[in-house]
Scaffold this active site. Structure first.
Site, PDB file in Angstrom:
ATOM      1  N   ARG A   6     -13.302   4.115  -9.889  1.00 48.72           N
ATOM      2  CA  ARG A   6     -12.211   4.745 -10.645  1.00 48.72           C
ATOM      3  C   ARG A   6     -11.898   3.996 -11.939  1.00 48.72           C
ATOM      4  NH1 ARG A   6      -7.544   5.213  -9.223  1.00 48.72           N
ATOM      5  NH2 ARG A   6      -7.095   7.413  -9.441  1.00 48.72           N
TER       6      ARG A   6
ATOM      7  N   ASP B 190      -1.591   5.330 -12.269  1.00 48.61           N
ATOM      8  CA  ASP B 190      -1.537   5.319 -10.808  1.00 48.61           C
ATOM      9  C   ASP B 190      -0.651   4.212 -10.263  1.00 48.61           C
ATOM     10  OD1 ASP B 190      -3.112   7.484 -10.028  1.00 48.61           O
ATOM     11  OD2 ASP B 190      -4.949   6.385 -10.441  1.00 48.61           O
TER      12      ASP B 190
ATOM     13  N   GLU C 183     -19.911  -9.630  15.921  1.00 47.55           N
ATOM     14  CA  GLU C 183     -18.854 -10.645  15.811  1.00 47.55           C
ATOM     15  C   GLU C 183     -18.746 -11.180  14.388  1.00 47.55           C
ATOM     16  OE1 GLU C 183     -16.615 -11.423  18.123  1.00 47.55           O
ATOM     17  OE2 GLU C 183     -17.596  -9.812  19.229  1.00 47.55           O
TER      18      GLU C 183
ATOM     19  N   PRO D 203     -12.883  -9.496   7.166  1.00 49.95           N
ATOM     20  CA  PRO D 203     -11.416  -9.429   7.311  1.00 49.95           C
ATOM     21  C   PRO D 203     -10.742 -10.727   6.875  1.00 49.95           C
ATOM     22  CG  PRO D 203     -12.494  -9.537   9.465  1.00 49.95           C
ATOM     23  CD  PRO D 203     -13.581  -9.399   8.448  1.00 49.95           C
TER      24      PRO D 203
END
Ligand code: SAM
Length: 224
Positions: A153, A168, A115, A88
């Site tokens: 893609r 897109d 963690e 993250p």
């Protein structure tokens, strides 16, 4: 493109890779994805892959040795690769980053759990940390699947229409214009007349104006 994934939970990858476009891409040899159990690279009778954090604080942290051993083994067998730690705290996954990664012939994805992963993996093994958004998930497996799908893609031949990905959202910094299909009228809701006109220049202008309008409305940050 070859993608190797290192994870403590290989079973999570059963299913998403075996359906629709990702399955076809793999069957056509455009992308191969191999998932490896990190425990195979852990040593000792119990193949321990995590330990409590130094300094306390609760939870478990993934040990560096199995991750280093796994990545080194994959590089030894399949040649150099770009090592990506899903985190993250990493660089945000965008269309532009997915397009760049599609140019790389070998990706090695490391999925964290608990963690997180001992910091020495990010500092001395990974080439890049990638985040799929500002929220914390229970593990790096879903982020790895998101990354694989978004990169696939952009691989030549994966999408039936080679121009599809270039129309897109986020290409050219805009959201895509609205799409409609049959029927022309549904519960009194109609389709914009211009799309039925057959006038391709007018349709092109309308799509451009709509793309700008909805980007201004929904994602003004893209226009900045
Ligand atoms: N303690 C870490 C922190 O606060 O930064 C979060 C650890 S998270 C519970 C466990 C693992 O899930 C991470 O090591 C990473 O591999 C994965 N993960 C969680 N959220 C993610 C995200 N938004 N993007 C990419 N990977 C993520």
């Amino acid at each position: 493109m070859r993608v190797d994934v290192l994870t403590l939970f290989p079973g999570i990858f059963d299913g998403p890779l075996d359906q629709s476009i990702l399955l076809k891409a793999r069957e056509a040899g455009l992308m191969s994805v191999e998932v490896h159990d990190l425990r195979e690279f852990a040593e000792g009778k119990h193949r321990v892959t995590d330990e409590p954090p130094f300094g306390g604080g609760g939870g478990m942290v993934m040990k560096p040795e199995p991750v280093f051993a796994g990545v080194e083994s994959l590089k030894g067998r399949f040649g150099p690769g770009k090592v990506i730690l899903l985190s993250p705290q990493g660089e945000r996954l965008t269309s532009a980053l997915a397009r760049q990664l599609a140019e790389v012939s070998h990706l090695i994805l490391v999925c964290g759990r608990y963690e997180g992963v001992d910091q020495r993996v990010a500092d001395h093994l990974a080439d890049l940390e990638v985040s799929i958004g500002d929220y914390v998930l229970t593990g790096g497996e879903l982020p790895a699947l998101v990354l694989i799908d978004s990169v696939a893609r952009f691989l030549p031949g994966v999408l039936g229409d080679p121009q599809a990905s270039s129309r897109d959202s986020f290409e050219e910094g805009l959201l895509e214009a609205p799409q409609y299909t049959r029927p022309r009228e549904f519960r009194g809701y109609t389709v914009p007349e211009v799309l039925l006109s057959g006038d391709h220049a007018a349709i092109g202008r309308w799509r451009r104006e709509e793309a700008l309008r909805r980007t201004r409305l929904k994602r003004p940050d893209l226009l900045d």
